[in-house]
Write a protein that holds these residues in place. Structure first.
Motif, mmCIF file in Angstrom:
data_model
loop_
_atom_site.group_PDB
_atom_site.id
_atom_site.type_symbol
_atom_site.label_atom_id
_atom_site.label_comp_id
_atom_site.label_asym_id
_atom_site.label_seq_id
_atom_site.Cartn_x
_atom_site.Cartn_y
_atom_site.Cartn_z
ATOM 1 N N UNK A 33 0.771 -1.231 0.000
ATOM 2 C CA UNK A 33 0.000 0.000 0.000
ATOM 3 C C UNK A 33 0.799 1.276 0.000
ATOM 4 N N UNK A 34 2.091 1.209 0.328
ATOM 5 C CA UNK A 34 2.905 2.419 0.367
ATOM 6 C C UNK A 34 3.626 2.628 -0.958
ATOM 7 N N UNK A 35 4.253 3.788 -1.095
ATOM 8 C CA UNK A 35 4.939 4.107 -2.346
ATOM 9 C C UNK A 35 6.242 4.841 -2.040
ATOM 10 N N UNK A 36 7.202 4.749 -2.959
ATOM 11 C CA UNK A 36 8.491 5.414 -2.786
ATOM 12 C C UNK A 36 8.561 6.753 -3.514
ATOM 13 N N UNK A 42 -1.131 12.250 -7.798
ATOM 14 C CA UNK A 42 -1.619 11.070 -7.080
ATOM 15 C C UNK A 42 -1.940 11.407 -5.620
ATOM 16 N N UNK A 43 -3.067 10.916 -5.093
ATOM 17 C CA UNK A 43 -3.405 11.163 -3.690
ATOM 18 C C UNK A 43 -2.369 10.630 -2.702
ATOM 19 N N UNK A 44 -1.512 9.686 -3.122
ATOM 20 C CA UNK A 44 -0.454 9.212 -2.227
ATOM 21 C C UNK A 44 0.430 10.375 -1.769
ATOM 22 N N UNK A 45 0.593 11.363 -2.639
ATOM 23 C CA UNK A 45 1.479 12.486 -2.326
ATOM 24 C C UNK A 45 0.978 13.297 -1.144
ATOM 25 N N UNK A 46 -0.311 13.236 -0.905
ATOM 26 C CA UNK A 46 -0.916 14.049 0.151
ATOM 27 C C UNK A 46 -1.257 13.226 1.396
ATOM 28 N N UNK A 47 -0.776 11.981 1.410
ATOM 29 C CA UNK A 47 -0.953 11.151 2.587
ATOM 30 C C UNK A 47 -2.083 10.168 2.461
ATOM 31 N N UNK A 48 -1.750 8.908 2.230
ATOM 32 C CA UNK A 48 -2.776 7.878 2.172
ATOM 33 C C UNK A 48 -3.148 7.448 3.585
ATOM 34 N N UNK A 49 -4.388 7.017 3.780
ATOM 35 C CA UNK A 49 -4.835 6.583 5.098
ATOM 36 C C UNK A 49 -3.948 5.446 5.615
ATOM 37 N N UNK A 77 -3.908 -8.466 -11.823
ATOM 38 C CA UNK A 77 -3.070 -7.290 -11.990
ATOM 39 C C UNK A 77 -2.558 -6.854 -10.628
ATOM 40 N N UNK A 78 -1.257 -6.889 -10.446
ATOM 41 C CA UNK A 78 -0.654 -6.577 -9.154
ATOM 42 C C UNK A 78 -0.473 -5.062 -9.025
ATOM 43 N N UNK A 79 -1.565 -4.402 -8.707
ATOM 44 C CA UNK A 79 -1.515 -2.962 -8.503
ATOM 45 C C UNK A 79 -2.753 -2.534 -7.737
ATOM 46 N N UNK A 80 -2.727 -1.329 -7.263
ATOM 47 C CA UNK A 80 -3.857 -0.734 -6.574
ATOM 48 C C UNK A 80 -3.547 0.734 -6.440
ATOM 49 N N UNK A 81 -2.484 1.014 -5.745
ATOM 50 C CA UNK A 81 -1.926 2.358 -5.660
ATOM 51 C C UNK A 81 -0.483 2.278 -5.213
ATOM 52 N N UNK A 82 -0.224 1.373 -4.276
ATOM 53 C CA UNK A 82 1.128 1.248 -3.752
ATOM 54 C C UNK A 82 2.092 0.696 -4.785
ATOM 55 N N UNK A 259 -13.695 0.967 -6.563
ATOM 56 C CA UNK A 259 -12.910 1.078 -7.794
ATOM 57 C C UNK A 259 -11.553 1.662 -7.436
ATOM 58 N N UNK A 260 -10.671 1.729 -8.435
ATOM 59 C CA UNK A 260 -9.327 2.249 -8.185
ATOM 60 C C UNK A 260 -9.338 3.732 -7.854
ATOM 61 N N UNK A 261 -10.392 4.443 -8.246
ATOM 62 C CA UNK A 261 -10.429 5.889 -8.109
ATOM 63 C C UNK A 261 -10.588 6.384 -6.672
ATOM 64 N N UNK A 262 -10.927 5.504 -5.739
ATOM 65 C CA UNK A 262 -11.177 5.950 -4.365
ATOM 66 C C UNK A 262 -9.890 6.156 -3.564
ATOM 67 N N UNK A 263 -8.750 6.014 -4.213
ATOM 68 C CA UNK A 263 -7.473 6.246 -3.544
ATOM 69 C C UNK A 263 -7.487 7.607 -2.845
ATOM 70 N N UNK A 264 -7.004 7.628 -1.606
ATOM 71 C CA UNK A 264 -7.011 8.852 -0.814
ATOM 72 C C UNK A 264 -8.164 8.881 0.160
ATOM 73 N N UNK A 265 -9.214 8.128 -0.160
ATOM 74 C CA UNK A 265 -10.335 7.952 0.763
ATOM 75 C C UNK A 265 -10.829 6.511 0.660
ATOM 76 N N UNK A 266 -9.870 5.594 0.716
ATOM 77 C CA UNK A 266 -10.174 4.164 0.625
ATOM 78 C C UNK A 266 -11.215 3.737 1.647
#
Length: 348
Positions: A33-36, A42-49, A77-82, A259-266
């Motif tokens: 779930x995390x990213x480098x 991307x909502x990851x940049x602003x802090x994922x839950x 498919x090995x993806x989601x956001x992380x 769906x994939x679009x809910x990233x940031x408010x999973x």
């Protein structure tokens, strides 16, 4: 435990049976779930839950893939956001999927795609590697991807393409770019083709940006581009696709989200958890049925993660350019017959 994540008006809807002939053609399964990187778009940049930053445990991963087999899954498919390359077990996860006779796809930003990892995932049998490389030149790449590793990532992709040919050509490489300037999208696409496609020898596709279910500001508004006044279902609640996160609520893993679009408010989009539920239980559960009912009836404003989503406006030109054979707007990137716009039920 099923966490109802939709507006209270939905709670009045009684449970419906699992959709007839339940079919899961595509399983989007997040390994990590995390990213480098902290990419600007991307909502990851602003802090994922925090609950969604964990890795998917081996036993949960194997349970989910095995469960999906009975519903005709074609690809995983090995993806989601992380970033999946942060999970050191990635090659073994690919191998497990391939041993089940399934197509396997993975997404990465390419930063950790060194020669050793490249050899391992090619050898494991990965069918498609999709690399997010947003930025038509070095300056644009640093702006959108948050780090000046344009040269390194290009070289990683180029070397992967070369290694793949040396090892039998089993993995197809697709790059993924988001046009940042709608008015100059054709010029941006031409620069991307020169700087990325010609240099690396990989396939690529360029899309317009999207607003992550209303959670992210983008340089242009899809509604203004289309001039649309009416929304329609995106089709995802009726699609034979299951979106699964690595983390989940209350210590769970394997959260199914809308769906994939809910990233940031999973947390708002959780429809169930596959660490202690079956796919049939989640897909036939109250939360999933409430989501389908709202889309069927056009009650998008009742769903917090759908109300402002730009995917409710049809925009065929959102696929700006691609050289991927057979690729069309609206079709799944990995499984045949999955078109979010037209698959399954329609609103009345």
């Amino acid at each position: 435990m099923i966490t109802l994540c939709v507006a209270p008006v939905f709670y009045r809807i009684l449970s419906m049976p699992v959709p007839e002939n339940l079919e899961i053609k595509q399983l989007d399964l997040e390994l990590n779930g995390s990213c480098n990187l902290k990419c600007e778009m991307c909502p990851q940049a602003h802090g994922r839950e925090r609950e969604f930053l964990s890795k998917l445990p081996t036993e949960v991963f194997e349970k989910i893939v095995t469960d999906a087999l009975q519903y005709g899954v074609q690809s995983v498919s090995l993806h989601g956001s992380g970033e999946p390359t942060l999970n050191r077990d990635m090659p073994e996860r690919i191998r497990f999927i391939k041993e089940k006779g399934l197509k396997c796809v993975s997404f990465t930003n390419g930063v950790k795609l060194d020669e050793q990892l490249a050899r391992e995932i090619i050898d494991a049998g990965l069918d498609v590697l999709r690399i997010s490389a947003v930025g038509h030149d070095r300056e644009a790449y640093q702006k959108w991807m948050s780090k000046d590793c344009y040269l390194e990532v290009r070289d990683n992709i180029k070397r992967f393409v070369e290694l793949n040919k040396e090892m039998g050509g089993r993995t197809e490489v697709h790059m993924y770019h988001l046009a940042s300037d709608y008015a100059n999208r054709d010029a941006e696409a031409a620069a991307y083709q020169q700087n990325w496609v010609a240099y690396t020898g990989a396939y690529a596709e360029i899309w317009l940006m999207h607003n992550w279910s209303g959670d992210q500001d983008i340089p242009y508004a899809r509604q203004q581009i289309t001039g649309a006044t009416q929304r329609r279902t995106c089709g995802r609640p009726f699609s034979p696709l299951l979106q699964v996160r690595a983390g989940g609520l209350d210590g769970h893993h394997g959260a199914v989200v809308a769906c994939c679009m809910v990233l940031g408010k999973d947390s708002q989009g959780v429809l169930g958890h596959l660490d202690d539920q079956s796919i049939a239980e989640v897909v036939g559960g109250d939360a999933y049925n409430a989501l389908r009912a709202a889309h069927r009836e056009g009650r998008f404003d009742d769903i917090p993660y759908c109300a402002n989503c730009d995917q409710l406006y049809d925009l065929p030109e959102s696929l700006v350019w691609t050289n991927i054979p057979g690729r069309k707007y609206g079709e799944s990137k990995v499984a045949a017959g999955v078109d979010h716009r037209t698959y399954g039920e329609k609103p009345a």
